[in-house]
Design an enzyme around this catalytic site. Structure first.
Site, PDB file in Angstrom:
ATOM      1  N   HIS A   1      15.914   5.456  77.736  1.00 37.99           N
ATOM      2  CA  HIS A   1      15.650   5.034  79.336  1.00 37.99           C
ATOM      3  C   HIS A   1      14.719   6.202  79.504  1.00 37.99           C
ATOM      4  O   HIS A   1      14.434   6.083  80.968  1.00 37.99           O
ATOM      5  CB  HIS A   1      16.988   5.610  80.210  1.00 37.99           C
ATOM      6  CG  HIS A   1      17.902   4.265  80.250  1.00 37.99           C
ATOM      7  ND1 HIS A   1      18.020   3.569  80.410  1.00 37.99           N
ATOM      8  CD2 HIS A   1      19.027   4.913  78.990  1.00 37.99           C
ATOM      9  CE1 HIS A   1      19.591   3.041  80.550  1.00 37.99           C
ATOM     10  NE2 HIS A   1      20.042   3.755  79.524  1.00 37.99           N
TER      11      HIS A   1
ATOM     12  N   LYS B   1      16.653  39.470  62.081  1.00 36.87           N
ATOM     13  CA  LYS B   1      16.396  39.725  61.389  1.00 36.87           C
ATOM     14  C   LYS B   1      15.914  40.789  61.003  1.00 36.87           C
ATOM     15  O   LYS B   1      16.080  41.755  60.108  1.00 36.87           O
ATOM     16  CB  LYS B   1      15.826  38.401  60.325  1.00 36.87           C
ATOM     17  CG  LYS B   1      15.158  38.466  58.888  1.00 36.87           C
ATOM     18  CD  LYS B   1      15.267  37.034  58.305  1.00 36.87           C
ATOM     19  CE  LYS B   1      15.290  38.282  56.825  1.00 36.87           C
ATOM     20  NZ  LYS B   1      14.392  36.723  55.853  1.00 36.87           N
TER      21      LYS B   1
ATOM     22  N   LYS C   1       0.854  36.406  67.371  1.00 37.88           N
ATOM     23  CA  LYS C   1       1.896  37.928  68.006  1.00 37.88           C
ATOM     24  C   LYS C   1       0.479  38.949  67.635  1.00 37.88           C
ATOM     25  O   LYS C   1       0.640  39.961  68.591  1.00 37.88           O
ATOM     26  CB  LYS C   1       2.987  38.021  66.430  1.00 37.88           C
ATOM     27  CG  LYS C   1       4.399  37.121  66.541  1.00 37.88           C
ATOM     28  CD  LYS C   1       4.769  37.521  65.558  1.00 37.88           C
ATOM     29  CE  LYS C   1       5.905  36.656  65.066  1.00 37.88           C
ATOM     30  NZ  LYS C   1       7.597  36.969  64.276  1.00 37.88           N
TER      31      LYS C   1
ATOM     32  N   GLY D   1      14.916  33.535  58.976  1.00 39.46           N
ATOM     33  CA  GLY D   1      15.808  33.091  60.449  1.00 39.46           C
ATOM     34  C   GLY D   1      16.207  32.115  60.324  1.00 39.46           C
ATOM     35  O   GLY D   1      16.363  31.812  61.188  1.00 39.46           O
ATOM     36  N   ARG D   2      15.492  31.120  59.695  1.00 37.14           N
ATOM     37  CA  ARG D   2      16.336  29.241  60.077  1.00 37.14           C
ATOM     38  C   ARG D   2      17.131  28.756  58.631  1.00 37.14           C
ATOM     39  O   ARG D   2      17.199  27.984  60.019  1.00 37.14           O
ATOM     40  CB  ARG D   2      14.385  28.699  60.427  1.00 37.14           C
ATOM     41  CG  ARG D   2      13.356  28.794  58.960  1.00 37.14           C
ATOM     42  CD  ARG D   2      12.502  28.127  59.267  1.00 37.14           C
ATOM     43  NE  ARG D   2      11.370  28.033  58.368  1.00 37.14           N
ATOM     44  CZ  ARG D   2      10.793  29.200  57.867  1.00 37.14           C
ATOM     45  NH1 ARG D   2      10.959  29.720  58.399  1.00 37.14           N
ATOM     46  NH2 ARG D   2       9.839  28.865  56.556  1.00 37.14           N
TER      47      ARG D   2
ATOM     48  N   GLU E   1       8.271  24.945  60.935  1.00 31.38           N
ATOM     49  CA  GLU E   1       8.239  26.236  60.512  1.00 31.38           C
ATOM     50  C   GLU E   1       8.096  25.908  58.871  1.00 31.38           C
ATOM     51  O   GLU E   1       7.058  26.845  57.440  1.00 31.38           O
ATOM     52  CB  GLU E   1       9.172  27.523  61.313  1.00 31.38           C
ATOM     53  CG  GLU E   1       8.673  28.943  61.010  1.00 31.38           C
ATOM     54  CD  GLU E   1       9.319  29.769  61.995  1.00 31.38           C
ATOM     55  OE1 GLU E   1      10.657  30.322  61.285  1.00 31.38           O
ATOM     56  OE2 GLU E   1       8.651  30.153  62.937  1.00 31.38           O
TER      57      GLU E   1
ATOM     58  N   GLU F   1      10.549  39.247  71.985  1.00 23.49           N
ATOM     59  CA  GLU F   1      10.788  38.883  73.041  1.00 23.49           C
ATOM     60  C   GLU F   1      12.608  39.900  72.723  1.00 23.49           C
ATOM     61  O   GLU F   1      12.956  39.851  73.396  1.00 23.49           O
ATOM     62  CB  GLU F   1      11.341  37.229  72.676  1.00 23.49           C
ATOM     63  CG  GLU F   1       9.680  36.492  72.565  1.00 23.49           C
ATOM     64  CD  GLU F   1       8.893  37.161  71.078  1.00 23.49           C
ATOM     65  OE1 GLU F   1       9.170  36.901  70.975  1.00 23.49           O
ATOM     66  OE2 GLU F   1       7.919  35.802  71.256  1.00 23.49           O
TER      67      GLU F   1
HETATM   68  O1  F6P Z   1       7.661  34.488  64.582  1.00 23.50           O
HETATM   69  C1  F6P Z   1       8.782  33.483  63.381  1.00 23.50           C
HETATM   70  C2  F6P Z   1      10.070  33.862  63.661  1.00 23.50           C
HETATM   71  O2  F6P Z   1       9.639  35.015  62.338  1.00 23.50           O
HETATM   72  C3  F6P Z   1      11.336  33.108  62.767  1.00 23.50           C
HETATM   73  O3  F6P Z   1      10.567  32.587  61.673  1.00 23.50           O
HETATM   74  C4  F6P Z   1      12.271  33.652  63.292  1.00 23.50           C
HETATM   75  O4  F6P Z   1      13.219  33.029  63.548  1.00 23.50           O
HETATM   76  C5  F6P Z   1      12.024  33.960  64.393  1.00 23.50           C
HETATM   77  O5  F6P Z   1      10.926  34.919  64.281  1.00 23.50           O
HETATM   78  C6  F6P Z   1      12.989  35.881  65.113  1.00 23.50           C
HETATM   79  O6  F6P Z   1      12.840  36.399  64.071  1.00 23.50           O
HETATM   80  P1  F6P Z   1      13.642  37.666  64.366  1.00 23.50           P
HETATM   81  O7  F6P Z   1      15.200  36.913  63.613  1.00 23.50           O
HETATM   82  O8  F6P Z   1      13.534  38.750  63.067  1.00 23.50           O
HETATM   83  O9  F6P Z   1      13.784  38.103  65.844  1.00 23.50           O
END
Ligand code: F6P
Length: 542
Positions: free
Chosen positions: A384, A206, A504, A267-268, A353, A212
């Site tokens: 199980h 987003k 972060k 995002g979620r 979240e 990452e």
């Molecule tokens: O760190 C949490 C978050 O902001 C989530 O809300 C989001 O889904 C995820 O990181 C990834 O964010 P992006 O889509 O901006 O890379």
């Protein structure tokens, strides 16, 4: 006392809880033969049996009164109308617009967003169909056979969950992989056996700033250019999904392969936006649209069904009932489908979240519990492993159980075994086995106390016809709106996530301190300093 705990409904629920907290489901069912029928509802293609909950008509009446007093319906209508209900970010919350039919109108700041939604969907459909048909080829002219989605959180969990869930509907000649973790092992394993000439990376983010994803995207570019020997290959092997089109352009991804979305999609809550590009490539545009249809059917149900028969409303209120009155810390979600293996993980982000907040709309610290811990595994696997605790442990763990009437696997006869287990578990959790019953069955005295299964463990049973794209959409929307209902009751902003920021920031401070050549002056707490020093010593020892 806060607004919530001061409401008449909350107070009434507290005294009501004191009266019924020890009443057993065995008694509730014995006294009330019509219970299963009364405490069930249908909507958006899903059936919910919530009769195996520790509730009476009075409980439901009071929970609905609580929803009324907390203005849940009003807030729901404000969300659907595009009002900026995500107050801390001053944003509308309009994932419902992502699945609105072409001829509907939903305005943000006076501008109808539906045409833009469909413009992006059409562009995605065109791209997906060219990929699936072989019309879109890679740098060396070879057909794209592998799609690797790079993204994390909401830019990963939904796509991976949906791919697994809908694999029977997917293009089997193509391979789909998902890279999320900044651990290089994730990328390495995902690409080890892939031919770069046939591989497309979709960078999904987003913000297009997430550490990452940006790291893995750079790794992917280096991997691709290394294998194909030319920077020009990037244009044919990368697509992007983001709200940050500038960031995408700077990274060098062809605008023709770039798909946007909007800040009013959390995002979620984005698996049905362009973030679902990998899903659409896997299952095709028609199936993707069927999935959107399922989402929309549940949206309409949530928007229009009377509260007492409104699945997301009821599910959300029951979560509040156990969370706040029984003190349950967790909710288990057990899908009886191997295809839904990642559904609990998806719901963890969606719910935790969203509702893991400790201040209310006004910034005041709450004096009640908010979002529960969500966890789960598919049945029958969990039976199980951890079900022992559910049946005989000392903790109350309300569970949602999810099943499908028709199998998708050609091994159809196994489906009855699966479903028999689903029904049996809910029965055992609810009604257990008494000492008397065990004795009558000849249980030896020395074993009987250990075999007693108390029961009175509540479950919701969600049944659908079959796990197809429309059902998946409806199921996800059910939980989205349940989360909304809970957040509205607790008076919290379910659509921000400030709690993830601190970690972060601290990580970006620590990154240079781990550098081989650095001689950092550490000024963290003593524990963190010692850990960094230890890591540095071990990391750089030959
Ligand atoms: O760190 C949490 C978050 O902001 C989530 O809300 C989001 O889904 C995820 O990181 C990834 O964010 P992006 O889509 O901006 O890379």
């Amino acid at each position: 006392m806060t607004a919530l705990t001061a409401t008449p409904a909350w107070k009434a629920l507290s005294s009501h809880h004191a009266q019924i907290k020890d009443v057993h489901l065995r008694k509730l069912f014995a006294d009330d033969p019509g219970r299963a029928e009364r405490f069930s509802a249908e909507g958006g293609g899903l059936f919910l049996d919530y009769s195996k909950n520790r509730i009476t008509d009075e409980t439901l009446r009071l929970l609905l009164q609580l929803a009324e007093e907390r203005g849940v319906a009003k807030r729901r209508d404000a969300m659907f109308a595009g009002e900026k209900i995500n107050a801390t970010e001053r944003r509308a919350v309009l994932h419902v617009a992502l699945r609105a039919p072409r001829d509907s109108r939903i305005a943000v700041d006076g501008v109808d967003v539906v045409p833009d939604v469909h413009k992006v969907l059409d562009a995605m459909a065109d791209f997906a169909s060219r990929l699936r048909s072989g019309g879109f080829t890679g740098h060396t002219g070879k057909r794209i056979r592998n799609v690797v989605n790079i993204g994390i959180g909401g830019s990963y969990l939904g796509p991976e969950m949906a791919y697994r869930a809908l694999r029977p509907f997917s293009e089997r000649a193509m391979t789909f992989r998902f890279v999320a973790n900044v651990d290089g092992g994730d990328f390495t394993e995902a690409t080890l056996d892939l031919n770069a000439e046939e591989t497309l990376f979709i960078v999904s983010s987003k913000t297009f700033t997430t550490l990452e994803t940006m790291t893995n995207a750079a790794t992917a570019r280096a991997w691709l250019v290394g294998k194909l020997g030319s920077d020009a290959a990037v244009a044919k092997h990368f697509a992007a999904v983001s709200t940050n089109i500038d960031g995408v352009t700077k990274f060098g991804i062809d605008p023709a392969n770039t798909f946007g979305f909007w800040d009013w999609v959390g995002g979620r809550y984005s698996m049905d936006s362009a973030i679902g590009l990998s899903t659409m490539i896997a299952i095709g545009a028609d199936n993707f649209r069927a999935m959107l249809g399922g989402f929309h059917a549940m949206d309409e149900h949530f928007r229009t069904a009377p509260a007492a028969r409104n699945l997301p409303m009821v599910l959300g209120l029951l979560t509040v009932w156990y969370n706040n009155f029984f003190g349950a810390q967790t909710i288990g979600v057990m899908p009886y489908s191997a295809h839904l293996a990642r559904f609990p993980a998806y719901l963890q982000q969606l719910q935790m979240e969203s509702n893991g907040k400790h201040v209310d709309f006004d910034g005041g610290v709450v004096d009640y519990q908010t979002g529960p811990i969500i966890w789960g595994e598919p049945g029958t696997d969990g039976q199980h492993s951890f079900y022992q605790l559910l049946h005989q442990g000392t903790k109350l763990v309300p569970c949602d159980m999810i099943g499908f009437c028709k199998p998708l696997s050609p091994l159809a006869e196994q489906h009855d075994l699966l479903m028999a287990n689903l029904f049996a578990q809910a029965e055992a959790l609810g009604f257990g086995k008494t000492e008397q019953e065990l004795k009558a069955e000849g249980s030896p005295d020395f074993q009987t106390p250990f075999r007693v299964t108390e029961g009175n463990r509540p479950t919701n049973m969600i049944l659908a016809e079959r796990l197809d794209p429309a059902t998946l959409g409806s199921l996800v929307a059910l939980y989205e709106h349940s989360v909304f209902t809970q957040g509205a009751i607790w008076g919290i902003d379910s659509y921000d996530q400030w709690g993830v920021e601190l970690g972060k920031v601290l990580a970006s401070r620590i990154i240079p301190e781990l550098d081989r050549g650095a001689e950092p002056k550490l000024s963290h707490d003593a524990s963190t300093n010692a850990l960094i020093n230890r890591y540095r010593r071990h990391r750089w020892v030959r």
